[in-house]
Design an enzyme around this catalytic site. Structure first.
Site, PDB file in Angstrom:
ATOM      1  N   ASP A   1      43.347  50.281  51.214  1.00 39.43           N
ATOM      2  CA  ASP A   1      42.033  49.864  50.689  1.00 39.43           C
ATOM      3  C   ASP A   1      41.776  50.348  49.263  1.00 39.43           C
ATOM      4  O   ASP A   1      42.416  51.273  48.765  1.00 39.43           O
ATOM      5  CB  ASP A   1      40.912  50.357  51.617  1.00 39.43           C
ATOM      6  CG  ASP A   1      40.943  51.874  51.835  1.00 39.43           C
ATOM      7  OD1 ASP A   1      42.054  52.450  51.909  1.00 39.43           O
ATOM      8  OD2 ASP A   1      39.868  52.483  51.942  1.00 39.43           O
TER       9      ASP A   1
ATOM     10  N   GLU B   1      40.764  53.890  54.367  1.00 37.47           N
ATOM     11  CA  GLU B   1      40.894  55.347  54.216  1.00 37.47           C
ATOM     12  C   GLU B   1      39.664  55.930  53.533  1.00 37.47           C
ATOM     13  O   GLU B   1      39.296  57.069  53.782  1.00 37.47           O
ATOM     14  CB  GLU B   1      42.152  55.691  53.398  1.00 37.47           C
ATOM     15  CG  GLU B   1      42.536  57.169  53.446  1.00 37.47           C
ATOM     16  CD  GLU B   1      41.670  58.083  52.596  1.00 37.47           C
ATOM     17  OE1 GLU B   1      41.370  59.205  53.054  1.00 37.47           O
ATOM     18  OE2 GLU B   1      41.279  57.695  51.472  1.00 37.47           O
ATOM     19  N   GLU B   2      39.035  55.123  52.678  1.00 39.78           N
ATOM     20  CA  GLU B   2      37.957  55.640  51.818  1.00 39.78           C
ATOM     21  C   GLU B   2      36.598  55.665  52.505  1.00 39.78           C
ATOM     22  O   GLU B   2      35.615  56.025  51.881  1.00 39.78           O
ATOM     23  CB  GLU B   2      37.847  54.782  50.543  1.00 39.78           C
ATOM     24  CG  GLU B   2      39.107  54.750  49.679  1.00 39.78           C
ATOM     25  CD  GLU B   2      39.327  56.036  48.897  1.00 39.78           C
ATOM     26  OE1 GLU B   2      38.514  56.968  49.018  1.00 39.78           O
ATOM     27  OE2 GLU B   2      40.339  56.092  48.173  1.00 39.78           O
TER      28      GLU B   2
ATOM     29  N   HIS C   1      39.977  57.882  41.404  1.00 40.30           N
ATOM     30  CA  HIS C   1      38.554  57.538  41.526  1.00 40.30           C
ATOM     31  C   HIS C   1      37.870  57.421  40.164  1.00 40.30           C
ATOM     32  O   HIS C   1      36.660  57.615  40.057  1.00 40.30           O
ATOM     33  CB  HIS C   1      37.793  58.516  42.427  1.00 40.30           C
ATOM     34  CG  HIS C   1      38.223  58.469  43.876  1.00 40.30           C
ATOM     35  ND1 HIS C   1      37.359  58.540  44.939  1.00 40.30           N
ATOM     36  CD2 HIS C   1      39.449  58.329  44.437  1.00 40.30           C
ATOM     37  CE1 HIS C   1      38.031  58.459  46.080  1.00 40.30           C
ATOM     38  NE2 HIS C   1      39.315  58.342  45.790  1.00 40.30           N
TER      39      HIS C   1
HETATM   40 NI    NI Z   1      43.428  57.981  48.369  1.00 34.04          NI
END
Ligand code: NI
Length: 403
Positions: free
Chosen positions: A84, A142-143, A369
């Site tokens: 993702d 995952e996020e 990020h």
């Molecule tokens: Ni990651």
């Protein structure tokens, strides 16, 4: 030719293909649990490599495939990639820039996915070289809490066949491309979100005796909660309690009725984590009550802490040294960020290592990020080759006991 040499040759031959896969994924990022096109692309790519057993729709957009070695063997090793992307607008001006506005592969999950696809191709070519089964796990979400890993586990990804070990990798821009890093034992933290609301009675700031000041009470709570970390936590257990949001929307002369506080609690011990939750609630509510206010305390449980099984991790590190040379394998420290790979580590022997992707000379150093995150794509050859090598080497070793 040694197995390592053979895999390096294959990884080098397919480097361009894996780079194209990564660029396609990077240009077409999808948010957590919405990875429909990504999932279809993964399945099609695996099938184009000749894989027969490709299963779609696990945890909605997850894909699981297996590759059987040509020699009989009961052992299974799982390799995992998350798929993702994040709600970030990409600022890199590159040919493979995100085509989905406001969505970006800013955490390298495109790299993990392309690497695992590359590893799948190598493993499928080298079926004669190993016994047992490699299970490839392409995991969504995952996020985002509750994390795709927890859903895939509920849907049976660690059964039929049950892997003796699971290995995952994650990009790390602070490590130069060409190197990888390992940490055995405790590695990453659990992460829980904390929401506190202190309700008092607001009014004119000139008449404090007529009010129950939730601002002052919230301040007491903020300070006192740090005592849970400094006085109740075993000093050998890393713990962090940080508050990044405090809203007391009054004015110089207005005391508000309500103060809201938000923060995060992170640690590396599940028992202490549960105890700390109880202590925090009790302390905050006790202080509020003693001061005449009410405190609502909500904890949103995030991922558990990530434990790298020492025998497996030390072996994997040694295999990485065989593959890359001792100079290119580094030891890592504890990292207080969280990762849903931790769910696998709570269930079976797990090893989560870092793939170096930075290259300051080429200006590739932005953190994950961030809107300018990118990688040195030379890392993909290691990302795919080393994964394949670890799987085959691990298949030839005894199952380690769960610890
Ligand atoms: Ni990651």
């Amino acid at each position: 030719m040694s197995l390592a040499e053979e895999i390096k040759t294959l990884a080098s031959q397919q480097a361009q293909e894996v780079t194209s896969l990564r660029r396609h994924l990077h240009a077409h990022p999808e948010l957590s649990f919405e990875e429909y096109n990504t999932s279809a692309f993964i399945a099609e790519t695996l099938e184009s490599f000749g894989l027969k057993d490709v299963c779609k729709g696990i945890a909605k957009t997850g894909v699981v495939a297996t590759i059987q070695g040509n020699h009989p063997g009961k052992k299974t090793i799982a390799l995992r990639a998350d798929i993702d992307a994040l709600p970030i607008t990409e600022q890199n001006e590159v040919p493979y820039k995100s085509k989905n506005p406001g969505v970006m592969h800013a955490c390298g999950h495109d790299v993990h996915t392309a690497s695992l696809l590359g590893a799948a191709k190598i493993l499928n070519t080298l079926r004669d070289k190993f016994e047992g089964t490699v299970k490839l796990i392409f995991q969504p979400g995952e996020e985002k809490i509750p994390g795709g890993a927890s859903i895939m586990i509920k849907e049976g990804v660690l059964e039929n066949p049950a892997p003796a070990a699971i290995i995952g990798q994650h990009v790390m821009p602070s490590i130069p491309a060409g190197k990888v890093g390992f940490k055995s034992g405790m590695y990453m933290a659990s992460a829980d979100e904390i929401y506190i609301t202190v309700k008092g009675k607001g009014g004119h700031a000139a008449m404090p005796d007529k009010n129950t000041d939730p601002v002052l009470i919230a301040a007491h709570i903020l300070v006192a909660l740090q005592q849970i970390i400094s006085r109740h936590c075993d000093p050998r257990t890393p713990s962090v309690l940080s508050f990044g949001k405090v809203i007391a929307n009054g004015a110089t002369n207005i005391i508000p009725d309500v103060v809201k506080i938000e923060g995060t609690f992170r640690t590396l011990d599940e028992k202490w984590r549960a105890e700390a939750h109880k202590k925090m609630v009790k302390m905050a509510q006790g202080i509020a009550e003693a001061m005449g206010a009410v405190c609502e305390f909500t904890i949103l449980n995030g991922y558990p802490f990530l434990y790298n099984e020492p025998l497996l991790t030390n072996r994997a590190k040694q295999f990485a040294i065989d593959y890359l040379g001792a100079d290119n394998v580094i030891d890592l420290d504890i990292w207080m960020a969280a990762e849903d790979f931790a769910y696998y580590s709570q269930k079976t022997n797990a090893c989560f290592y870092r793939l170096g992707t930075g290259n300051p000379e080429k200006g590739i150093s932005s953190g994950v990020h961030t809107p300018t995150f990118d990688i040195d794509e030379s890392a993909l050859e290691i990302g795919s080759g080393l994964m394949a090598y670890l799987a085959i080497e691990e298949l030839t070793h005894e199952v380690v006991s769960q610890s």
